[in-house]
Structure formats: C-alpha cells, structure tokens
Design a protein around this motif. Structure first.
Motif, PDB file in Angstrom:
ATOM      1  N   VAL A 130       0.869  -1.170   0.000  1.00 17.92           N
ATOM      2  CA  VAL A 130       0.000   0.000   0.000  1.00 17.92           C
ATOM      3  C   VAL A 130       0.911   1.227   0.000  1.00 17.92           C
ATOM      4  CG1 VAL A 130      -1.721   1.315   1.288  1.00 17.92           C
ATOM      5  CG2 VAL A 130      -1.879  -1.177   1.198  1.00 17.92           C
TER       6      VAL A 130
ATOM      7  N   THR B 237      -2.901  10.616  -2.707  1.00 14.02           N
ATOM      8  CA  THR B 237      -3.836   9.508  -2.552  1.00 14.02           C
ATOM      9  C   THR B 237      -3.060   8.238  -2.267  1.00 14.02           C
ATOM     10  OG1 THR B 237      -5.785   8.412  -3.486  1.00 14.02           O
ATOM     11  CG2 THR B 237      -3.952   8.775  -4.987  1.00 14.02           C
ATOM     12  N   TRP B 238      -3.791   7.146  -2.044  1.00 11.63           N
ATOM     13  CA  TRP B 238      -3.134   5.857  -1.772  1.00 11.63           C
ATOM     14  C   TRP B 238      -3.571   4.826  -2.800  1.00 11.63           C
ATOM     15  CZ3 TRP B 238      -6.152   1.520  -0.814  1.00 11.63           C
ATOM     16  CH2 TRP B 238      -7.504   1.763  -0.508  1.00 11.63           C
ATOM     17  N   PHE B 239      -2.699   3.863  -2.999  1.00  7.82           N
ATOM     18  CA  PHE B 239      -3.028   2.731  -3.875  1.00  7.82           C
ATOM     19  C   PHE B 239      -2.547   1.448  -3.219  1.00  7.82           C
ATOM     20  CE2 PHE B 239      -2.158   6.268  -6.852  1.00  7.82           C
ATOM     21  CZ  PHE B 239      -3.388   6.337  -7.497  1.00  7.82           C
TER      22      PHE B 239
ATOM     23  N   ASN C 246      -8.940  -6.451  -9.752  1.00  6.61           N
ATOM     24  CA  ASN C 246      -7.811  -6.279  -8.836  1.00  6.61           C
ATOM     25  C   ASN C 246      -6.465  -6.704  -9.439  1.00  6.61           C
ATOM     26  OD1 ASN C 246      -9.341  -5.159  -6.691  1.00  6.61           O
ATOM     27  ND2 ASN C 246     -10.120  -7.201  -6.223  1.00  6.61           N
TER      28      ASN C 246
ATOM     29  N   GLU D  67     -15.176 -10.644  -3.692  1.00  9.80           N
ATOM     30  CA  GLU D  67     -14.152  -9.809  -4.329  1.00  9.80           C
ATOM     31  C   GLU D  67     -14.827  -8.511  -4.762  1.00  9.80           C
ATOM     32  OE1 GLU D  67     -11.147 -10.945  -7.854  1.00  9.80           O
ATOM     33  OE2 GLU D  67     -13.239 -10.863  -8.466  1.00  9.80           O
ATOM     34  N   PHE D  68     -14.150  -7.390  -4.539  1.00  7.80           N
ATOM     35  CA  PHE D  68     -14.689  -6.086  -4.938  1.00  7.80           C
ATOM     36  C   PHE D  68     -13.925  -5.519  -6.122  1.00  7.80           C
ATOM     37  CE2 PHE D  68     -16.138  -6.204  -0.545  1.00  7.80           C
ATOM     38  CZ  PHE D  68     -17.360  -5.552  -0.583  1.00  7.80           C
ATOM     39  N   ASN D  69     -14.628  -4.839  -7.005  1.00  9.91           N
ATOM     40  CA  ASN D  69     -13.968  -3.945  -7.962  1.00  9.91           C
ATOM     41  C   ASN D  69     -13.314  -2.832  -7.138  1.00  9.91           C
ATOM     42  OD1 ASN D  69     -14.440  -1.073  -9.227  1.00  9.91           O
ATOM     43  ND2 ASN D  69     -14.160  -2.442 -10.972  1.00  9.91           N
ATOM     44  N   SER D  70     -12.096  -2.447  -7.470  1.00 17.11           N
ATOM     45  CA  SER D  70     -11.339  -1.560  -6.577  1.00 17.11           C
ATOM     46  C   SER D  70     -11.906  -0.142  -6.516  1.00 17.11           C
ATOM     47  CB  SER D  70      -9.856  -1.542  -6.966  1.00 17.11           C
ATOM     48  OG  SER D  70      -9.677  -1.045  -8.266  1.00 17.11           O
TER      49      SER D  70
ATOM     50  N   ARG E 172     -13.338   1.590  -3.122  1.00 17.43           N
ATOM     51  CA  ARG E 172     -12.864   2.906  -2.667  1.00 17.43           C
ATOM     52  C   ARG E 172     -14.039   3.837  -2.403  1.00 17.43           C
ATOM     53  NH1 ARG E 172      -7.536   5.870  -3.080  1.00 17.43           N
ATOM     54  NH2 ARG E 172      -6.888   3.957  -4.091  1.00 17.43           N
TER      55      ARG E 172
ATOM     56  N   PRO F  45      -6.643  -2.414   5.977  1.00 17.33           N
ATOM     57  CA  PRO F  45      -5.542  -1.676   6.613  1.00 17.33           C
ATOM     58  C   PRO F  45      -6.103  -0.699   7.654  1.00 17.33           C
ATOM     59  CG  PRO F  45      -5.362  -1.588   4.209  1.00 17.33           C
ATOM     60  CD  PRO F  45      -6.684  -2.214   4.526  1.00 17.33           C
TER      61      PRO F  45
ATOM     62  N   PHE G  76      -5.553   2.379   8.276  1.00 22.41           N
ATOM     63  CA  PHE G  76      -5.963   3.718   7.830  1.00 22.41           C
ATOM     64  C   PHE G  76      -7.320   3.676   7.106  1.00 22.41           C
ATOM     65  CE2 PHE G  76      -3.982   2.333   3.924  1.00 22.41           C
ATOM     66  CZ  PHE G  76      -4.663   3.006   2.920  1.00 22.41           C
TER      67      PHE G  76
END
Lengths: 415, 178
Positions: A24, A148-150, A186, B87-90, B94, B143, B145
């Motif tokens: 991340v 931003t984050w990825f 993903n 499973e999610f589409n990213s 978000r 995570p 955050f």
C-alpha cells in the motif's frame, strides 16, 4: 530492480526505491481532473486546495446542460475555477469528454500519476501514465491534499505479436482479450511486444479506456516511438518514459497474434467472457447504432464511420448517432468532411458529451430495442431501458451494421 | 480504530453485479432519496422497499464493476450498514469506504451465507458469523488507515476535521462519472 511499468510509476510517485504487488503506497498526484457531475449536487466549496496547477476542470457528462440541476452545477464549477484560479478549465465550447481533453492537452505524461472521478480515467494509460478513476470523494480529497493511496495490484502482461490488419481496431483487440480471458479484477494490465508498433495511438486509447470493463486497476502501455511522437505534438514538456524491467514479475503473460484477429462483437450485458468473432455472432436486426464516448469518439473513429457511410444510407428504421469525443474532434471532423458525409447518409452527429453512452441524454433506448454500440459499456440498462439489448463492436462494424440494418461483418461491405 | 459489531439480515447477490444495476443512469437525475428507490431496480424489483435498516448486502466476485457513481450513498440512504463480497472492484471498494460504508472481502461468503440469514459482521476483524449455527468465515483485514476512514464516517468527515471544508458544511460531493 524487477518492476512492471505501474510498479515503477507508483514507486516514483511515493518516493520509494521499489514497490511490489500487495504494497500500500501513498503517492503525490501529478494531475487531477474534476468533472461537471461533481458540481451538480451537494458540492461543498473547499477552504483551500493543494495546487491549482495540478487541477483541471472539464465539463463533459451533461453538456450543454440537459437539466436545471446540471446547469446549476455549471454555475458552481465556474465560480470554483474563478475563486481558485484554475487555468485548465474546459468549459462548454472548449469542452470534450475528459479523457479526450486530457489527451489533447497533454495533461497525461509518461511516468506520472493522473486521477479523476470517472471510471474510464484508465484511458491515459495509453500515454504511459498511471491513470485511474477513484470516485468523487477520493478526487475531492486529492484536490485538497494532493495525495492519494493505492494498493499495488499484480500485473497481467499482454505481449502483442505480428501486425494488426487494417480492418481490426483497438476495440476488436480489447473484445478479443475480454472474450478470451475474462475479467482482470484487482489486477493491472500492461502491454508490450513488437506488434505494438502496428497499433496506433487512438486504438491504444480505446484499449486502455476499456480496461475498466474488465475491472482492471491500471491499464498501461510503454512509451514507444509512436507514443512519444504523439506526446511531442501535444505537450512541450520534458518526457520521462517508464519501461518495465526485463525481470518484472507478472501474475500472467499472454500473447496475442494480431495478424490472426478479425472483428469481434460483445453480446449484451458484459464484455468479459461474452465476446465473439463477428462471424460467430447472430445477425440481429438493430434499431440504434452508436459511435462515440471516450473509447470511440476519436477523429479516426469518425473517419472510419464517414468512409463507410459515404455514398451509402443508414438503413430505414435504423438510427445512427455519432458523438465526437471533444469540441476539437468535432471541429476537425467538420473540416475533414466527415460530419457532412455522415449527415448526408442520415446519421445524427451530436455535440461532444458523455450523453448516450451512459443513458443520460441524447439517444436513449426503449424497451425491446436492439443497439450495437462503439462506446464503453453494454451493461443491461446502460443506455436506457433495461429491456433493450446492447451489443458492442468497433466503429467499423457499427457503421456497417447501420447500413445493413443488422449486425454484420464489416468486411462484407468492403468486398 | 474499532468499529462496532454489526448484526443484520443478509441480501445475497451473484457475481459481477455492475454499478448501473444499482444506480441506473436515469436515477442520476433524481435526488438521493428518489434514486435510492431504484437500487437493483431490474435485478430484484421491489428490493428497496424490502431492505431494512441494519441489513447487509453480500455479493460474489467482481462486485461493483463499472462506473464511479457513488452507489454507497444509496445503500446508506436505505440503511444498509455494510457490504461483503467474495471480491470487490477496486473503484467500487474505494467509493464505499470513502462514503463510510464498510466493504469487507470474505472469500467463500456466498457459499455460506444465504439470502435472509442473520449475520454478525466484525468489520475490524474481517469476519462474518451466520447467527443460526455460529459458522464463521474469516476474510481480508482492512488496513488500519482504511478502518480509520470508515470509523470516522467517511473521507469527507476526515477532510472536514482537517479544516478543508468551511465550518458547518456537511456537504458531500455526491455524483460520480459515467
């Protein structure tokens, strides 16, 4: 070092030596694009923004405003750009679909990170940019903070071999990928291989745009000679292309022999595992044909449509709607005679907007209708009634089908 | 940050449920209240009237493929408290967490949880329990955050806390793209 293109760009953006799938990372964003819809409801003017030089505002989804709500959004967008001194404001008249505007104005550069609300932001992957859609809240946050984050996804590599036949377009290459290999949820998609030299920039943009249709995170191309030559025409900046390392780690490697491809068509509902060579698709009678969107409203798409329609007519009972991807494409298409040829043949050439592609305005489908579209999506209900059926194909196949009144192999028309 | 344990009825959907099925183009012209009435309008007509506050939406692979339009806002409008998927589409993922709607990836969930089952979801631990027989599945932990964004009620609340929004403005940029 053993990184893919995306891993290298995200490493650069996050100031790290190396990143790998699963990490991340928090990145500085080089360019962020706000779209009109963001201003149309419940827009909250921020107290401060990170950097007006790294922000662009594009009026695209609903222009000229089809509703008071959208018109009010325009009022807020104009007030916002005035207050914060945003120079890259593409208001109605110099507008276009944001991903086309990004391309025309050199907002996407090799090795950089570009974000926007819209899911088809991955289009700029054609220019060796790490570009993707992140939704309205994330983009608002990037506007404020510049970051931003990825989560770095594993990458699928496509090696292109051979030479692309003239009748095969980026759309066909993409539909072949989606039909053969299914979704890439993903995962990132990366292209390479000697065959890439025969795939022009407009086709690469179509392919990169449609990465969203297989649910990919980023879709990127290397900056080869064709790409650099395109970029030099659209941006004077120093370019820093990023290449994949020879020992980069991929989740899968797939080869496509371009010379063996033929036109492909996706059947209604989705593209993943739902596309076939045109020769294997039913010859459905069509009610509406559409050529447009960020994927297929480019000048070359309009040239192909005009070449098919010149001296022919749209079949009785069929509507052909053509939407240029930007005001600049529209003006070029007028000068080149494409708009005249299309109009003479009975096609409707609209203003540039996202309009019909997302079933919002200018060309919706009714219950029981069949459409073949060269745009981004063929979801059920995408372009109007959920009881309409949407096939997807290249501009060449769509234009030929408009003439025939049914889904046809465009090579029949040429022969 | 710890997010309270959620318990509700599950609504189970299949693979590759796309955004246009949850937030159709025509609904983008409507207010949030009106648009929310059209979630799953074609896939499961009448669902928006049947769903109850506290319910949890469960789906298969590639949940939320498609556009950036903020489906999460409509779910919240209807009282849905979390999304769980194989499973999610990213982008969909978000959008969900940024609107303060937990989205938890739990492989195997659609084989274990049936439509109408009461479930307990521990967002922080990424685990789901079928209340009837206490069968539990573990998923992918978010995570810290990300949990923090969800725990604060979404990213706009965080930005407001950091002074990016004028005092008293609870506005949310609501509409995504196509």
């Amino acid at each position: 070092m053993s990184m893919t293109i995306i891993e290298k760009i995200l490493a650069r953006g996050s100031g790290l030596e190396q990143v790998e799938a699963g990490d991340v990372v928090v990145c500085d964003v080089d360019m962020t694009v706000l779209i009109d819809l963001q201003f149309a409801t419940m827009w909250a003017e921020p107290t401060r923004i990170a950097d007006p030089e790294r922000l662009a505002v594009v009026m695209d989804h609903a222009v000229p405003a089809p509703s008071v709500q959208d018109a009010d959004g325009g009022v807020r967008a104009r007030a916002f750009v005035r207050r914060f001194g945003i120079e890259r404001f593409f208001d109605v008249g110099r507008h276009g679909i944001c991903h086309q505007v990004v391309a025309e104005n050199g907002l996407a550069r090799p090795g950089e990170i570009l974000t926007c609300t819209d899911s088809h932001t991955c289009a700029a992957g054609a220019y060796n940019t790490a570009a993707r859609g992140l939704g309205p809240v994330e983009v608002y946050s990037i506007m404020c903070t510049g970051k931003t984050w990825f989560q770095v996804a594993p990458t699928i590599r496509y090696d292109l071999a051979g030479t692309k036949p003239e009748v095969v377009s980026g759309k066909d290459i993409f539909l072949h990928m989606a039909g053969t290999y299914g979704d890439a949820t993903n995962h990132n998609i990366e292209f390479g291989g000697a065959g890439l030299a025969s795939v022009p920039m407009n086709d690469r943009r179509t392919i990169a745009t449609q990465g969203a249709e297989v649910s990919a995170d980023f879709t990127t191309f290397p900056a080869d000679e064709l790409c650099l030559s395109f970029l030099k025409d659209h941006t004077g900046d120093r370019l820093e292309p990023v290449e994949a390392d020879a020992d980069a780690i991929y989740a899968a490697r797939r080869e496509i022999e371009l010379s063996a491809l033929e036109p492909w068509v996706a059947r209604p509902g989705s593209v993943a595992e739902n596309a076939l060579p045109v020769s294997q698709v039913e010859r459905r009678k069509v009610d509406q044909c559409f050529i447009g969107s960020c994927a297929n409203g480019q000048l070359e798409d309009l040239r192909i449509a005009a070449a098919v329609l010149r001296g022919r007519r749209v079949a009785p009972g069929v509507r052909l709607i053509v939407t240029p991807a930007s005001q600049a494409v529209y003006a070029d298409a007028v000068r080149a005679g494409y708009v005249g040829a299309l109009a003479d043949a009975g096609a409707i050439v609209t203003n540039s907007t996202c309009g019909a592609c997302f079933g919002y305005h200018m060309g919706l489908l009714g219950a029981g209708e069949v459409c073949i579209t060269a745009s981004t999506r063929n979801f059920k209900g995408r372009m109007g009634s959920p009881d309409a059926e949407i096939y997807m194909a290249s501009p060449f196949t769509v234009a030929a089908s408009a003439v025939a009144g049914e889904i046809v192999d465009p090579r029949e028309l040429v022969a | 940050m710890t997010i309270e344990l959620l318990e509700g009825s599950a609504w189970v959907f299949g693979d590759s449920i796309d955004t246009d099925n949850m937030y159709p183009g025509f609904a983008m012209k409507l207010s949030m209240e009106e648009a929310a009435k059209h979630v799953f309008y074609d896939l499961r007509p009448g669902w928006s009237e049947a769903v109850q506050p506290g319910d949890i939406v469960v789906a298969g692979r590639n949940f939320g493929i498609g556009s950036s339009r903020p489906v999460a806002q409509l779910f919240k409008q209807l009282g849905v408290v979390a999304l769980v998927a194989e499973e999610f589409n990213s982008l969909f993922f978000r959008n969900s967490i940024n609107f303060g709607l937990p989205a938890v990836t739990i492989p195997g969930v659609t084989a274990t949880v049936g439509d109408g089952d009461r479930v307990r979801l521990d967002v922080s631990a990424a685990s789901i329990e079928r209340v009837a027989d206490a069968q539990t599945l573990e998923g992918v932990k978010l995570p810290d955050f990300v949990l923090d964004i969800v725990g604060q009620g979404g990213l706009m609340a965080k930005l407001a806390g950091d002074g990016y929004l004028p005092a008293g403005v609870a506005g949310t940029p609501s509409r995504g793209g196509s």
